[in-house]
Design a protein around this motif. Structure first.
Motif, short mmCIF file in Angstrom:
data_model
loop_
_atom_site.label_atom_id
_atom_site.label_comp_id
_atom_site.label_asym_id
_atom_site.label_seq_id
_atom_site.Cartn_x
_atom_site.Cartn_y
_atom_site.Cartn_z
N ALA A 193 -18.47 48.87 88.58
CA ALA A 193 -19.60 47.95 88.71
C ALA A 193 -20.45 48.38 89.89
O ALA A 193 -20.01 49.13 90.77
N ARG A 194 -21.70 47.89 89.90
CA ARG A 194 -22.57 48.01 91.06
C ARG A 194 -22.51 46.67 91.78
O ARG A 194 -22.86 45.62 91.21
N LEU A 195 -22.05 46.69 93.03
CA LEU A 195 -21.92 45.46 93.80
C LEU A 195 -22.68 45.60 95.11
O LEU A 195 -22.45 46.55 95.87
N ASN A 196 -23.58 44.67 95.36
CA ASN A 196 -24.28 44.55 96.64
C ASN A 196 -23.96 43.16 97.19
O ASN A 196 -24.07 42.17 96.45
N GLY A 197 -23.59 43.07 98.44
CA GLY A 197 -23.24 41.76 98.95
C GLY A 197 -23.22 41.67 100.46
O GLY A 197 -23.20 42.69 101.17
N THR A 198 -23.21 40.45 100.95
CA THR A 198 -23.22 40.16 102.38
C THR A 198 -21.80 40.04 102.91
O THR A 198 -20.97 39.31 102.33
N VAL A 199 -21.51 40.73 103.99
CA VAL A 199 -20.19 40.67 104.60
C VAL A 199 -20.01 39.34 105.32
O VAL A 199 -20.82 38.95 106.16
N LEU A 200 -18.93 38.64 104.97
CA LEU A 200 -18.60 37.38 105.63
C LEU A 200 -17.59 37.59 106.75
O LEU A 200 -17.51 36.79 107.69
N GLY A 201 -16.81 38.65 106.63
CA GLY A 201 -15.80 38.99 107.63
C GLY A 201 -15.08 40.25 107.18
O GLY A 201 -15.07 40.57 106.00
N ALA A 202 -14.48 40.97 108.13
CA ALA A 202 -13.78 42.20 107.78
C ALA A 202 -12.77 42.53 108.87
O ALA A 202 -12.94 42.13 110.03
N GLU A 203 -11.72 43.23 108.47
CA GLU A 203 -10.73 43.68 109.45
C GLU A 203 -10.06 44.95 108.96
O GLU A 203 -9.94 45.19 107.76
N PRO A 204 -9.65 45.80 109.92
CA PRO A 204 -8.93 47.01 109.54
C PRO A 204 -7.47 46.69 109.22
O PRO A 204 -6.90 45.75 109.79
N ARG A 205 -6.90 47.42 108.33
CA ARG A 205 -5.49 47.27 107.96
C ARG A 205 -4.81 48.64 108.04
O ARG A 205 -5.43 49.65 107.70
N THR A 206 -3.56 48.67 108.45
CA THR A 206 -2.76 49.89 108.46
C THR A 206 -1.59 49.71 107.52
O THR A 206 -0.82 48.75 107.65
N VAL A 207 -1.44 50.63 106.57
CA VAL A 207 -0.37 50.54 105.58
C VAL A 207 0.93 51.03 106.19
O VAL A 207 1.02 52.17 106.65
N THR A 208 1.92 50.16 106.20
CA THR A 208 3.21 50.51 106.79
C THR A 208 3.84 51.69 106.07
O THR A 208 4.42 52.59 106.71
N ALA A 209 3.72 51.73 104.76
CA ALA A 209 4.39 52.76 103.97
C ALA A 209 3.79 54.14 104.14
O ALA A 209 4.48 55.15 103.95
N THR A 210 2.50 54.23 104.51
CA THR A 210 1.83 55.54 104.58
C THR A 210 1.23 55.86 105.95
O THR A 210 0.93 57.01 106.23
N GLY A 211 1.01 54.84 106.77
CA GLY A 211 0.33 55.05 108.04
C GLY A 211 -1.18 55.17 107.91
O GLY A 211 -1.89 55.31 108.91
N GLN A 212 -1.71 55.10 106.69
CA GLN A 212 -3.15 55.21 106.47
C GLN A 212 -3.84 53.88 106.75
O GLN A 212 -3.25 52.81 106.60
N ARG A 213 -5.12 53.95 107.14
CA ARG A 213 -5.89 52.76 107.46
C ARG A 213 -6.96 52.53 106.39
O ARG A 213 -7.48 53.48 105.80
N PHE A 214 -7.25 51.26 106.16
CA PHE A 214 -8.37 50.89 105.30
C PHE A 214 -8.99 49.62 105.85
O PHE A 214 -8.45 48.96 106.74
#
Length: 277
Positions: A193-214
């Motif tokens: 899909a094409r999605l355009n939208g206003t950010v209401l809030g956001a936070e970084p996450r670190t995956v325990t299983a891989t150590g990668q961040r998103f």
């Protein structure tokens, strides 16, 4: 284009990496139910990253990345249009149809086809496979990303546009949404899909299983709210409230389908199916 797995910190680079990821998921997955001999299992990392797996005997037949989002879309008339994708109406607070979307559902194998379409307050996760973040609505409106159609050669404005004094070339609204899968042949429908939208809030996450961040960003778009997930580096830092996220996403939905009796951890030893996306 970013992979679906990268969007939730589960990116792999080779078959061995995929095998390790699947083994981790199977070792800690819960059983959601079974349909046509396929057990539906769901693994969730403490970060909220998820994998939904379909297992038949000793074979993993499908795998879907997702995220433990917050309900934000009231869906109605949810119906499967092919093996992977379901289409649904999105209702506003007054019960009127606001838009439509096509998504791969975590519970798609468990939809009660015999009793007709279902619905309810659902989580919609938008995996940001090709998105950008803009400072605000004005910055988005001034960017090429907001243009509709050919951004290099929009052509001359039609007569009715000139008569009405409308701007040309046309641009998408800051909060707008187009689900490609609701058009064309149902058998060929995909969840992009094409999605355009206003950010209401956001936070970084670190995956325990891989150590990668998103980054997991709560975004308001036309007709609903979604959790937009993207690799931390792609966001250029963590988006702030009032920023605009815009681009191509892959939609994953989660409906309030009851967990099957007899659920629990899945066996750890299964064969591996290459990731299809």
């Amino acid at each position: 284009m970013t992979s679906n797995l990268d969007c939730v910190g589960l990116g792999v680079t080779d078959r061995a990496g995929m095998r390790r990821l699947v083994d981790i998921a199977l070792a800690g997955a819960e059983r959601l139910g079974e349909a046509d001999g396929v057990s539906v299992l769901r693994w969730q990392d403490p970060s909220g990253a998820r994998l939904v797996l379909g297992v038949r005997g000793d074979e993993v037949v499908d795998l879907l990345p997702s995220y433990a989002g917050t309900p934000g879309a009231r869906l109605a008339d949810v119906r499967a249009v092919n093996e992977d994708v379901a289409v649904a109406d999105v209702l506003d607070d007054g019960g009127e149809q606001a838009t439509m979307l096509a998504a791969e559902l975590e519970q798609r194998r468990l939809l009660p086809a015999a009793t007709g379409p279902v619905g309810g307050l659902a989580c919609v996760v938008a995996l940001g496979v090709d998105v950008a973040v803009y400072a605000d609505a004005e910055a988005f409106a001034a960017s090429d990303a907001s243009l509709v159609g050919d951004r290099d050669d929009p052509g001359d404005p039609p007569a009715h546009v000139v008569e009405q004094g409308w701007p040309w070339p046309p641009r998408m609204a800051t909060e707008s949404f187009v689900s490609y899968g609701v058009f064309g042949e149902p058998a060929q429908a995909q969840a992009y899909a094409r999605l355009n939208g206003t950010v209401l809030g956001a936070e970084p996450r670190t995956v325990t299983a891989t150590g990668q961040r998103f980054v997991a960003a709560r975004v308001r778009t036309a007709g609903f709210e979604a959790d937009v997930c993207l690799p931390a580096g792609d966001a250029g830092g963590v988006p702030q409230p009032g920023n605009v996220v815009a681009g191509t996403v892959f939609l994953v939905g989660s409906l309030p389908v009851p967990t099957a009796a007899g659920g629990g951890a899945a066996p750890a030893k299964r064969s591996w199916l290459p990731w299809r996306r």
